[in-house]
Design an enzyme around this catalytic site. Structure first.
Site, PDB file in Angstrom:
ATOM      1  N   LYS A  42      -7.594   3.296   8.467  1.00 53.79           N
ATOM      2  CA  LYS A  42      -6.305   4.252   7.781  1.00 53.79           C
ATOM      3  C   LYS A  42      -6.642   5.499   7.422  1.00 53.79           C
ATOM      4  O   LYS A  42      -6.151   6.649   7.728  1.00 53.79           O
ATOM      5  CB  LYS A  42      -5.514   4.078   6.405  1.00 53.79           C
ATOM      6  N   SER A  60       0.425  -1.403  -0.165  1.00 55.47           N
ATOM      7  CA  SER A  60      -0.231  -0.230  -0.018  1.00 55.47           C
ATOM      8  C   SER A  60       1.085   1.449  -0.003  1.00 55.47           C
ATOM      9  O   SER A  60       0.638   2.810  -0.072  1.00 55.47           O
ATOM     10  CB  SER A  60      -0.546  -0.216   0.516  1.00 55.47           C
TER      11      SER A  60
END
Length: 632
Positions: free
Chosen positions: A587, A544
């Site tokens: 996140k 990511s």
């Protein structure tokens, strides 16, 4: 004995002496006195009468008296002849020998009788003692002076209390007191307040109210018209990490067990007859209610499989090699349990801090799943103010905000407030009006050596080669500071360096980034020495960070400054496409904690963004070109 009698009569042996009739009469009289003492006067007369010697015994004739004495001593009524005078010494010797034998026998018998009597007395006392103990047990029960004394001590200890614990006072009692989990609590209630309640798995970080929510949810749905839970429905709570069991099922607190009837604790009446006694477990205790297993992801796999079987059957079965169904001594309730099993119809609620992929797939397939989210600073502040009301204490203005900078768990926040409350009460001279100040909280934070939860805060400026990426660990998201720098290579043999502690997937993302940048700029990175660094050496387990790394290198090459209030996440392909990644909600939470204003995520992940999200802008992109428009 003959010598003793002779000494007692003060005579010498009859064979060595001559006695006249008068002396023999005295000796016979002495022998009559001796046997009178031996038998007793009454018994002697009775014995003489039976032996037809009474007349001879009372005769004046020495010969008749000797004959009567011989009949009595010899116990022989057939002796009829009267002895001659010269025969009397020999007859008296025989009589003396017989009397000596009688006395010796009597002495031995008395001694034996005395020993026997003593033994019988000892046995009698032991027997009486056993009878007394048995009577006491039957009438007075198992209590004695020592047990009653210990009971009195225990009762006295129960009267002493240090009041309720802070955790008990501050524990949520209603649905409204569970802060920051409105959506999760609503989902939990919806799955319980129905005629067909479902088994549930609750995911989330520690200290966010999973256990409290389950307990409060049961109490709430009891009054619901569609709920199958009765007013007295139990809430049985157990920690999955502490569930220990024996594969032989000798010990199994969750499922129940069957003990050896003799050696392992059956009741006395059952042990005496060799009947095994089933011990029902927590699954039966929770019948008609909820069985809550905390940290269910850490349970023993074999025990979990047994639990899954109970979920299907709604009963738990027992087996024992000691059980004989044809034994008439088996009580009906034990026979029913062995034949039909014990009821175990309950709703399972399992809580875990693990990732869903780490849990048993068979367990997940039987349960609905509810996700609890990390608490935001405003949630922590609400919890602190709510706790202050329960403690009846005043707070200085910035106390909730100060505590929210150091923790993301409601339980830990309450712990800090409780410590500060104790410190303020200890220092205050007025015990009625307690006020917690920021200095009290700061002292607690120093003593506990706590540091602010968020180290990296978003900034409002621009910076070349530095960008904020996003990572996730468990259910907690965080901001990663990624920086890059590029120098012209002197020999056109440039290198790309990357700190290896970030992980192999992050390193691969850097090499993908070099291909994308060459496509974007036409620059060959062999002409540059590029160094990429994840500040703090954070471990990146997934791809990511690809988009963030690409943008940082692009900024360093082109000397274009990046916005420092924007965070990005997404995998980058060598064709410049932004691919979806996991942990989007976590996140975004990490970005909000760091006061980030905008988050760039893959367009395919926009469905993962909660609709109720407030306070941050989320933008979805599908290519590197779209991302560049938002970060420069």
């Amino acid at each position: 004995m003959k010598g003793i009698l002779t000494k007692w009569l003060n005579h010498t042996n009859a064979g060595d002496r001559l006695l006249d009739e008068e002396e023999w009469g005295k000796e016979v009289e002495a022998l009559y006195s001796l046997i009178a003492n031996f038998y007793g006067a009454d018994k002697l007369v009775l014995k003489a009468s039976k032996l037809e010697a009474l007349t001879l015994m009372r005769s004046e004739s020495l010969a008749e008296r000797v004959a009567g004495l011989r009949k009595i001593v010899m116990d022989d009524p057939t002796v009829q002849e009267l002895p001659m005078l010269q025969e009397i010494p020999e007859i008296i010797d025989e009589i003396e020998d017989q009397i000596a034998e009688l006395i010796a026998r009597r002495s031995i018998e008395e001694r034996l009788e005395r020993v026997v009597s003593e033994k019988m007395q000892e046995r009698h006392e032991d027997y009486v003692k056993e009878i007394k103990i048995q009577v006491l047990q039957e009438t007075a029960g198992p209590e004695n002076a020592q047990t009653l004394k210990k009971l009195a001590i225990l009762e006295k200890m129960n009267t002493v209390s240090l009041n309720r614990s802070a955790a008990e006072v501050l524990r949520p009692q209603t649905v409204g007191e569970i802060i920051g989990q409105e959506s999760a609590v609503q989902a939990l209630l919806a799955k319980l307040a129905t005629p067909y309640p479902q088994h549930i798995l609750i995911y989330g970080p520690p200290g966010v109210g999973k256990t409290s929510a389950a307990r409060v949810a049961l109490e709430t749905v009891k009054s619901h018209s569609n709920s199958p839970f009765a007013k007295g429905a139990p809430f049985v709570e157990v920690d999955g990490t502490t569930l220990r069991w024996d594969p032989r099922d000798v010990t199994n607190p969750l499922m129940g067990s069957v003990h050896d009837p003799i050696y392992q604790g059956s009741k006395r009446d059952l042990a005496d007859t060799g009947v095994p006694e089933p011990k029902m477990g927590l699954v039966s205790d929770a019948h008609g209610g909820i069985l809550f297993i905390d940290e269910i992801g850490d349970m023993d796999p074999l025990l979990l499989n047994k639990l899954l079987k109970v979920l299907e059957d709604k009963r738990v079965t027992f087996d024992s090699s000691y059980y004989d169904p044809s034994d008439p001594q088996v009580p009906q309730w034990i026979k029913k349990i062995f034949d039909e099993g014990a009821p175990a119809d309950f709703v399972l609620i399992g809580a875990t801090t693990r990732d869903p992929m780490e849990l048993n797939p068979a367990l997940r397939s039987r349960c609905s799943e509810v996700f609890f989210v990390p608490l935001e600073p405003r949630d922590i502040q609400h919890i602190i103010r709510q706790a202050a009301l329960k403690l009846d204490v005043a707070l200085e203005d910035n106390v909730p905000e100060l505590i929210s900078e150091y923790v993301i768990e409601g339980r830990k926040a309450n712990s800090i407030l409780t410590d500060a409350y104790g410190l303020a009460r200890f220092r205050s001279s007025n015990q009625e009006d307690i006020r917690i100040t920021c200095s009290d909280v700061q002292e607690v934070l120093r003593s506990a050596r706590l540091t602010p939860y968020v180290f990296r805060k978003a900034q409002t400026g621009l910076e070349i080669g530095r960008i904020l990426g996003l990572g996730v660990a468990g259910f907690l998201g965080s901001v990663l500071e990624i920086e890059a720098i590029a120098f012209l290579s002197q020999d056109e043999k440039g290198t790309v360096r990357f700190n290896e502690t970030a992980g192999s997937m992050a390193r691969d993302a850097v090499f993908n980034a070099t291909a994308v940048i060459r496509e974007l700029t036409g620059e060959n990175l062999r002409n540059y020495d590029v160094h990429v660094n994840v500040v703090g050496g954070a471990k990146i387990d997934g791809p990511s960070a690809g988009l963030a790394t690409t943008l940082a290198i692009y900024s360093a090459l082109k000397q274009r400054p990046l916005r420092q209030d924007v965070a990005v996440t997404g995998e980058i392909s060598i064709q410049g496409k932004v691919k979806p990644v996991g942990g989007i909600y976590e996140k975004i939470f990490g970005a909000k904690q760091a006061e980030v204003r905008k988050v760039i995520i893959p367009l395919d992940n926009m469905a993962d963004v909660p609709q109720s999200l407030r306070g941050i802008e989320v933008v979805g992109v599908s290519t590197i070109d779209e991302a560049i428009k938002h970060v420069f």
